[in-house]
Design an enzyme around this catalytic site. Sequence first.
Site, PDB file in Angstrom:
ATOM      1  N   SER A  58       0.046 -12.243-122.032  1.00 29.46           N
ATOM      2  CA  SER A  58      -0.849 -12.276-120.869  1.00 29.46           C
ATOM      3  C   SER A  58      -0.117 -12.638-119.595  1.00 29.46           C
ATOM      4  O   SER A  58      -0.669 -12.500-118.521  1.00 29.46           O
ATOM      5  CB  SER A  58      -1.963 -13.299-121.056  1.00 29.46           C
ATOM      6  OG  SER A  58      -1.860 -14.019-122.212  1.00 29.46           O
ATOM      7  N   HIS A  92      -0.650  -4.882-121.999  1.00 28.68           N
ATOM      8  CA  HIS A  92      -1.578  -6.016-121.938  1.00 28.68           C
ATOM      9  C   HIS A  92      -3.026  -5.541-121.985  1.00 28.68           C
ATOM     10  O   HIS A  92      -3.493  -4.854-121.075  1.00 28.68           O
ATOM     11  CB  HIS A  92      -1.300  -6.818-120.660  1.00 28.68           C
ATOM     12  CG  HIS A  92      -2.127  -8.040-120.539  1.00 28.68           C
ATOM     13  ND1 HIS A  92      -2.586  -8.525-119.350  1.00 28.68           N
ATOM     14  CD2 HIS A  92      -2.614  -8.896-121.494  1.00 28.68           C
ATOM     15  CE1 HIS A  92      -3.291  -9.608-119.569  1.00 28.68           C
ATOM     16  NE2 HIS A  92      -3.324  -9.848-120.857  1.00 28.68           N
ATOM     17  N   GLU A 105      -2.713  -3.007-118.900  1.00 30.02           N
ATOM     18  CA  GLU A 105      -1.603  -3.125-117.950  1.00 30.02           C
ATOM     19  C   GLU A 105      -0.318  -2.754-118.691  1.00 30.02           C
ATOM     20  O   GLU A 105      -0.064  -3.268-119.785  1.00 30.02           O
ATOM     21  CB  GLU A 105      -1.486  -4.561-117.438  1.00 30.02           C
ATOM     22  CG  GLU A 105      -2.593  -4.958-116.472  1.00 30.02           C
ATOM     23  CD  GLU A 105      -2.520  -6.423-116.040  1.00 30.02           C
ATOM     24  OE1 GLU A 105      -2.894  -6.716-114.892  1.00 30.02           O
ATOM     25  OE2 GLU A 105      -2.112  -7.284-116.851  1.00 30.02           O
ATOM     26  N   ASN A 120      -4.395 -11.290-114.595  1.00 28.39           N
ATOM     27  CA  ASN A 120      -4.359 -12.739-114.846  1.00 28.39           C
ATOM     28  C   ASN A 120      -3.834 -13.544-113.659  1.00 28.39           C
ATOM     29  O   ASN A 120      -4.128 -14.731-113.533  1.00 28.39           O
ATOM     30  CB  ASN A 120      -3.538 -13.051-116.100  1.00 28.39           C
ATOM     31  CG  ASN A 120      -4.355 -12.839-117.356  1.00 28.39           C
ATOM     32  OD1 ASN A 120      -5.581 -12.769-117.292  1.00 28.39           O
ATOM     33  ND2 ASN A 120      -3.695 -12.716-118.484  1.00 28.39           N
TER      34      ASN A 120
END
Length: 283
Positions: free
Chosen positions: A119, A140, A152, A190
């Site tokens: 992450s 991701h 991602e 994130n």
Amino acid sequence: MDIKKIGVLGAGIMGSGIAQICAEAGYEVVLVDIAEAFVNKGFQGIVKNWTKAVEKGKRTAEDLEKFKALITTSLDNKDFKDCDVVIEAIVENIDVKKKVFKELGEICKDSAVLATNTSALSITEIGTASCRPQSVVGMHFFNPVPAMKLVEVIPGAETSEETVAIVTELAVKIGKEPVRAKETPGFIVNRLLVPYMNEAAMLYQEGIPAEEIDKAMKLGANMPMGPLALADLVGLDTLLMICDYYWREFGDSKYRASLALRNKVRAGHLGRKTGKGFYDYTK
Ligand code: 3HC
């Protein structure tokens, strides 16, 4: 690359979700974890999701049988030896990931792509540990994996464009929308979402009830769920780990974790997965 077989390492919430959508797209999947109980729980969760889809009329009973037959479970990473792509979704600890990628670099065939669902952590560092950094890339996914459209794709410093192209194409084939991100802590989502959830934990620490914070963001910003319910879904340990990682990497006090978050993790209340977090799921 003609991908036939995909390895998924880690049968937790993310890994089992990834295995589920890969099987739905027709790929053979090898799902590996370190204990029988973990792979069984992951596989049962997948079957539960498919059973619900059959009940809703979105899948047929034949689909369910076909998908089930595509997944095999194992406790041995050596079963990744003939996989074209391996996607790692284990604990967010750089030392554990480096150890695992070193092993994957030894076990997997030369043409295999090794993806990490990290992450926030460094793809370059994980790639270096594998001894084949050109084949290592970030892929991701978002929780819950079957419902969230984004993947991602994050190249490390040494990742080849061929590797990036392979996982970008794979993301589309498994029904996702890829977005290319840079290797900066937290990538895109994130980087924005973790400080948001942490700030909500600060408000909670200042005495505003979780229900009020979440209601405000749902009704005032049209969020599908409030930040503290989302934190419980993501896992408070994961959230804290990412906050601490930002703090170390950026050296900026704006990334300090809220004490409320830290204390919940210290108490073992990690969110939905342990039954308690900002909310109590045991009642
Ligand atoms: N597992 C699998 N599928 C699930 C699911 C789960 N836990 N929860 C919901 N779904 C599926 C449902 O089956 C349904 O699929 P269908 O449309 O094919 O029937 C679809 O999602 C919508 O579900 P529901 O109608 O039951 O519920 P909602 O409309 O309330 O949506 C939600 C639930 C998708 C979880 C929504 O609340 C949401 O989008 N929340 C925000 C989630 C989010 O922001 N995730 C990102 C977290 S950050 C992250 O993961 C990064 C990590 O690195 C930290």
